[in-house]
Design a protein around this motif. Structure first.
Motif, mmCIF file in Angstrom:
data_model
loop_
_atom_site.group_PDB
_atom_site.id
_atom_site.type_symbol
_atom_site.label_atom_id
_atom_site.label_comp_id
_atom_site.label_asym_id
_atom_site.label_seq_id
_atom_site.Cartn_x
_atom_site.Cartn_y
_atom_site.Cartn_z
ATOM 1 N N GLY A 231 0.827 -1.210 0.000
ATOM 2 C CA GLY A 231 0.000 0.000 0.000
ATOM 3 C C GLY A 231 0.852 1.246 0.000
ATOM 4 N N GLY A 232 0.220 2.378 -0.322
ATOM 5 C CA GLY A 232 0.926 3.661 -0.337
ATOM 6 C C GLY A 232 1.084 4.220 1.073
ATOM 7 N N THR A 233 1.686 5.391 1.155
ATOM 8 C CA THR A 233 1.879 6.051 2.447
ATOM 9 C C THR A 233 0.540 6.341 3.107
ATOM 10 N N GLY A 234 0.407 5.991 4.347
ATOM 11 C CA GLY A 234 -0.806 6.319 5.086
ATOM 12 C C GLY A 234 -2.047 5.598 4.580
ATOM 13 N N SER A 235 -1.867 4.488 3.839
ATOM 14 C CA SER A 235 -3.039 3.814 3.276
ATOM 15 C C SER A 235 -3.698 2.877 4.280
ATOM 16 N N GLY A 236 -3.014 2.634 5.407
ATOM 17 C CA GLY A 236 -3.602 1.744 6.408
ATOM 18 C C GLY A 236 -2.897 0.403 6.512
ATOM 19 N N LYS A 237 -1.664 0.327 6.045
ATOM 20 C CA LYS A 237 -0.909 -0.944 6.084
ATOM 21 C C LYS A 237 -0.709 -1.434 7.516
ATOM 22 N N THR A 238 -0.203 -0.525 8.369
ATOM 23 C CA THR A 238 0.089 -0.935 9.742
ATOM 24 C C THR A 238 -1.190 -1.351 10.459
ATOM 25 N N SER A 239 -2.281 -0.618 10.217
ATOM 26 C CA SER A 239 -3.547 -0.966 10.861
ATOM 27 C C SER A 239 -3.998 -2.362 10.442
ATOM 28 N N LEU A 240 -3.871 -2.658 9.134
ATOM 29 C CA LEU A 240 -4.290 -3.973 8.661
ATOM 30 C C LEU A 240 -3.355 -5.057 9.196
ATOM 31 N N LEU A 241 -2.053 -4.753 9.264
ATOM 32 C CA LEU A 241 -1.097 -5.726 9.811
ATOM 33 C C LEU A 241 -1.459 -6.051 11.257
ATOM 34 N N ASN A 242 -1.863 -5.019 11.976
ATOM 35 C CA ASN A 242 -2.257 -5.223 13.370
ATOM 36 C C ASN A 242 -3.470 -6.149 13.461
ATOM 37 N N VAL A 243 -4.449 -5.912 12.569
ATOM 38 C CA VAL A 243 -5.655 -6.749 12.566
ATOM 39 C C VAL A 243 -5.300 -8.198 12.215
ATOM 40 N N LEU A 244 -4.493 -8.372 11.159
ATOM 41 C CA LEU A 244 -4.146 -9.739 10.756
ATOM 42 C C LEU A 244 -3.359 -10.448 11.855
ATOM 43 N N SER A 245 -2.433 -9.701 12.493
ATOM 44 C CA SER A 245 -1.634 -10.330 13.556
ATOM 45 C C SER A 245 -2.509 -10.766 14.716
ATOM 46 N N SER A 246 -3.631 -10.061 14.891
ATOM 47 C CA SER A 246 -4.499 -10.420 16.010
ATOM 48 C C SER A 246 -5.136 -11.797 15.798
ATOM 49 N N PHE A 247 -5.105 -12.310 14.547
ATOM 50 C CA PHE A 247 -5.661 -13.643 14.284
ATOM 51 C C PHE A 247 -4.683 -14.764 14.636
ATOM 52 N N ILE A 248 -3.442 -14.406 14.926
ATOM 53 C CA ILE A 248 -2.448 -15.456 15.253
ATOM 54 C C ILE A 248 -2.863 -16.119 16.566
ATOM 55 N N PRO A 249 -2.941 -17.451 16.572
ATOM 56 C CA PRO A 249 -3.395 -18.134 17.794
ATOM 57 C C PRO A 249 -2.514 -17.809 19.001
ATOM 58 N N ALA A 250 -3.139 -17.797 20.168
ATOM 59 C CA ALA A 250 -2.467 -17.333 21.380
ATOM 60 C C ALA A 250 -1.321 -18.233 21.821
ATOM 61 N N ASP A 251 -1.297 -19.504 21.338
ATOM 62 C CA ASP A 251 -0.233 -20.389 21.804
ATOM 63 C C ASP A 251 1.019 -20.329 20.928
ATOM 64 N N GLU A 252 1.093 -19.342 20.028
ATOM 65 C CA GLU A 252 2.278 -19.255 19.181
ATOM 66 C C GLU A 252 3.164 -18.103 19.633
ATOM 67 N N ARG A 253 4.476 -18.274 19.433
ATOM 68 C CA ARG A 253 5.437 -17.252 19.846
ATOM 69 C C ARG A 253 5.649 -16.264 18.696
ATOM 70 N N ILE A 254 5.367 -14.994 18.965
ATOM 71 C CA ILE A 254 5.422 -13.982 17.905
ATOM 72 C C ILE A 254 6.606 -13.056 18.137
ATOM 73 N N VAL A 255 7.392 -12.811 17.084
ATOM 74 C CA VAL A 255 8.426 -11.777 17.168
ATOM 75 C C VAL A 255 8.043 -10.675 16.190
ATOM 76 N N THR A 256 7.873 -9.451 16.679
ATOM 77 C CA THR A 256 7.550 -8.328 15.789
ATOM 78 C C THR A 256 8.790 -7.468 15.621
ATOM 79 N N ILE A 257 8.955 -6.946 14.403
ATOM 80 C CA ILE A 257 10.139 -6.151 14.081
ATOM 81 C C ILE A 257 9.680 -4.864 13.405
ATOM 82 N N GLU A 258 9.978 -3.712 14.036
ATOM 83 C CA GLU A 258 9.478 -2.453 13.487
ATOM 84 C C GLU A 258 10.518 -1.352 13.642
#
Ligand SMILES: Nc1ncnc2c1ncn2[C@@H]1O[C@H](COP(=O)(O)OP(=O)(O)OP(=O)(O)O)[C@@H](O)[C@H]1O
Ligand SMILES: [Mg+2]
Length: 448
Positions: A231-258
């Motif tokens: 997506g372009g600048t300010g198109s909502g990429k980070t917001s969508l990434l946040n939503v998709l990451s929220s679907f990751i099951p709770a028993d998995e180990r997540i490493v985020t890099i920003e």
């Protein structure tokens, strides 16, 4: 026409004033004269604050309020009560806040603040760009506020380093750039840290994607597909990434890099990593790429990368191809196809002399899905494509759109009308989804 004039004209073409009218001419800039009263109040308060150096922010605010009222009442000025309150607010913002942008920072409806030199402050409110009624005194005043933002972080801004990235204590992302690089005077851009990141239900309610698309994406994340948001600048990429990451099951180990930690994930088992800029001697920088490499030694079940923009693309693809599936990342581009060619360039930036075909094979093997996010003309943000990466045909990577946004018209105030449609193709990934127990209803992919 001077460059400065052209820049201003460009800014004007899409902006609205606070009343919703198009901005037609650069505001007459009358530099407001500081009133005697304000100046004397200010020096009185500075003296009082010096006497009480250990006060918390709230304590300082309280002291300012009490002392100012006393001071103004003693002065017996003709100011009304409302006038006094307004004056106290302004002075207090100067002393312990960020000057004229403090009220904008505190306004929950404002999502972005853009200072183009002292006399022009644009804001984004509900997706619309508006000219605010705030202004700074002069260049020096803007510089003071920039200093105030960056100095607690050990960064600086001056002629020898005229650009800086920083963050406010609340997590808001700040960029500042000053003359001689900025021709309009010191410029500040602030992306405010959302109080609450958008949730999937918000995105559906806003019409950013359809119910089916949301369910499909949830299944794709749970079934460990590698997903790239473009997506372009300010198109909502980070917001969508946040939503998709929220679907990751709770028993998995997540490493985020920003670059600047923006994701707000609710799972328990998360390690958040953040890059570091170089110090004053230009040393000690830690890049996204360094962190991606390090994360592979952290036994991640999922790697979530805020934004891929350089050589880390190679490490990410290799990770995705070697068992770290279910990874999520975003990148800056205007279409899924363009995203692939940008990734190709980024892989080349890694400095390994890889043949183009090998890079494409890596990409085709690694990435399962590209989601294209866009900021449309009316300010709304939408998923405009969900596209599958199928494989290679000769030297070309084969893509297949599963869902897209189709515009059908334009409503009042330029509002874009349309709907999300499916391409009528059963996804190539349905087999993998079925292995994870997701049966896709046939009518999701029947063409409309
Ligand atoms: N689907 C949406 N509907 C409405 N507003 C949205 C939507 N997605 C994001 N926003 C808002 O748009 C702004 C930009 O969002 P976000 O930070 O996610 O964009 P981005 O593409 O990551 O930006 P950047 O390129 O600067 O990193 C934020 O204020 C966010 O709240
Ligand atoms: Mg972002």
């Amino acid at each position: 026409m001077s460059l400065l004039q052209r820049l201003n004209e460009k800014n004007l073409s899409t902006a609205l004033t606070q009343d919703g009218n198009p901005v037609t001419s650069k505001r007459e800039i009358v530099r407001p004269k500081e009133s005697e009263l304000k100046l004397s109040l200010q020096s009185h308060l500075i003296a009082e604050l010096k006497k009480n150096p250990n006060l918390s922010d709230d304590g300082q605010r309280e002291l300012i309020e009490v002392e100012s009222m006393k001071f103004l009442n003693d002065k017996n000025d003709r100011l009304t009560y409302e006038g006094k309150v307004e004056l106290i607010r302004t002075v207090s913002n100067e002393l312990i806040g960020y000057g004229p942008i403090t009220s904008l920072l505190n306004d929950p409806e404002v999502s972005e603040i853009m200072v183009n030199g002292p006399f022009q402050i644009y804001i984004e409110k509900n997706g619309k760009l508006l000219l605010s009624d705030q202004y700074f005194r002069d260049d020096e005043h803007v510089l003071q506020v920039i200093e105030k933002i960056v100095s607690p972080l050990g960064r600086r801004i001056d002629e020898s380093s005229p650009m800086v990235d920083a963050r406010l204590p609340d997590g808001s992302r700040v960029n500042a750039i000053i003359p001689p690089l900025s021709l309009v005077g010191p410029a500040i851009t602030i992306r405010k840290f959302p109080q609450n990141r958008l949730q999937i239900d918000d995105l559906i309610r806003f019409g950013s994607l359809s119910d089916e698309m949301a369910k499909f994406l949830e299944a794709c994340v749970k079934a460990r597909l590698n997903i790239f948001i473009s997506g372009g600048t300010g198109s909502g990429k980070t917001s969508l990434l946040n939503v998709l990451s929220s679907f990751i099951p709770a028993d998995e180990r997540i490493v985020t890099i920003e670059d600047a930690a923006e994701l707000q994930l609710l799972q328990d088992h998360i390690v958040s990593l953040e890059t570091r800029p170089p110090n004053i001697e230009g040393k000690g920088a830690i890049s996204i790429r360094d962190l991606v490499r390090n994360s592979l030694r952290m036994r991640p079940d999922r790697i979530v990368i805020g934004e891929v923009r350089s050589g880390e693309a190679l490490d990410m693809l290799q990770a995705m191809n070697t068992g770290h599936d279910g990874s999520l990342a975003t990148g800056h581009s205007n279409s899924p196809r363009e995203m692939l060619s940008r990734l190709e360039t980024m892989v080349l930036m890694a400095g390994m002399d890889l043949p183009i075909r090998a890079i494409r094979e890596q990409m085709a093997g690694a990435i399962d899905l590209i989601i294209q996010q866009s900021r449309l003309k009316d300010g709304s943000r939408k998923v405009v494509n969900i596209t599958e990466v199928i494989g290679m045909e000769g030297d070309t990577i084969v893509l297949q759109d599963l869902f897209s946004f189709r515009q059908t018209g334009t409503g009042e105030n330029g509002k874009i009308i349309g709907k999300h449609v499916s391409a009528g193709i059963r996804p190539y990934c349905s087999e993998k989804l079925e292995q994870y127990g997701f049966e896709l209803p046939a009518d999701w992919f029947n063409g409309e």
